[in-house]
Design a protein around this motif. Sequence first.
Motif, PDB file in Angstrom:
ATOM      1  N   LEU A 307      13.715  41.603  44.171  1.00  9.28           N
ATOM      2  CA  LEU A 307      14.966  41.038  43.648  1.00  9.28           C
ATOM      3  C   LEU A 307      14.971  41.089  42.126  1.00  9.28           C
ATOM      4  N   LEU A 308      13.856  40.704  41.516  1.00  6.95           N
ATOM      5  CA  LEU A 308      13.752  40.734  40.054  1.00  6.95           C
ATOM      6  C   LEU A 308      13.806  42.168  39.534  1.00  6.95           C
ATOM      7  N   SER A 310      15.230  44.780  40.940  1.00 11.11           N
ATOM      8  CA  SER A 310      16.592  45.304  41.084  1.00 11.11           C
ATOM      9  C   SER A 310      17.483  44.776  39.968  1.00 11.11           C
ATOM     10  N   TRP A 311      17.321  43.504  39.617  1.00 11.29           N
ATOM     11  CA  TRP A 311      18.127  42.924  38.532  1.00 11.29           C
ATOM     12  C   TRP A 311      17.797  43.598  37.199  1.00 11.29           C
ATOM     13  N   ARG A 314      19.274  46.998  37.144  1.00 12.66           N
ATOM     14  CA  ARG A 314      20.723  46.874  36.964  1.00 12.66           C
ATOM     15  C   ARG A 314      21.067  46.656  35.498  1.00 12.66           C
ATOM     16  N   ARG A 315      20.307  45.782  34.847  1.00 18.21           N
ATOM     17  CA  ARG A 315      20.561  45.493  33.440  1.00 18.21           C
ATOM     18  C   ARG A 315      20.212  46.695  32.566  1.00 18.21           C
TER      19      ARG A 315
END
Length: 324
Positions: A307-308, A310-311, A314-315
């Motif tokens: 999850l981290l 992927s974030w 994304r950023r």
Amino acid sequence: MKHTVTTPGGSVQTTVAHDVAKPKRRARALVYRVGELLESYSMIAPAYMVFLVFIFIPVAWSFYLSLFNYSILSLRQPQFTGLANFIKMFKDSVFRVAIWNTLRYSLGTVPARLVLGLALALLLDQKHLSGKNLLRTVYFLPVVTSMVAASIVWTLVFNASEAGLANQMLKALGFPPKGWLADSRLAMLSVCIMSVWKELGYVMTIFLAGLQGIPPELHEAAAIDGATGWQRIRFITIPLLKPTTFFILVTEVIGSFQVFTQTYVMTGGGPGYSTTTLINLLYTKGFFEFDMGYASGLAVTLFLGLLLLSWVMRRAFRAEEIVY
């Protein structure tokens, strides 16, 4: 309700107001709207049930069990231990090896799939290439092949004896045979080669779909302006494929962190722990040692890590929607 109205000519007319009918119409409209919503939800209910039973509840149960000491073979109730499983995990040297092996696998497969998949997509997107539909089918066939079957075949390819196909190729080139899957220095490389071959067709297909969405007028205008083929790829194709590349990158990274079948079939996580990944360790802890609390802690750690990651991607990637 009746209303009496006097016309300009002096006559009297009686009209029936619609005040009573309005609430009835609103009630019917409300019932119709509720019926529509129920019909819509009933259509998607099977998918939600599958998600609820096979994804959401297991994930929530893993979070719960990660805080307990629990064995599925024990008749005792789970004992609450708080964060003890996580503390034990980060002190476990095998866990650190599994993280390193998972990172090695991800770095060894994802960039290769992206580069080779894009190159194949560009090659097979040529208008005048003959037999490109056949080539696309050939490259996509490994994707629909069973991972277990493909792993068994590649185990034979990397057979340590001289009969193995890989060793036969080395012999033809004048090199001595290698241990491949029996050598801790080559085992992960062998698994990576097999995995790149297996998923290359999927990446190629997604890139092909992205290439189909790029207007040909852009390439034609650039060609008229004197741009070379490489310049058109660099300044038109690659930038416009940014959302596609981001999608492939995220899905491939997540998939690479969940690698299990090929390492389990080809090497069993060995030799030693040289190909033991996080999922291999989770499987061993959960279904061989039956330590479900520790295995759930591993699953939660992997979930939060992905999850981290992927974030962050994304950023970093800033994959905004591109309008041609």
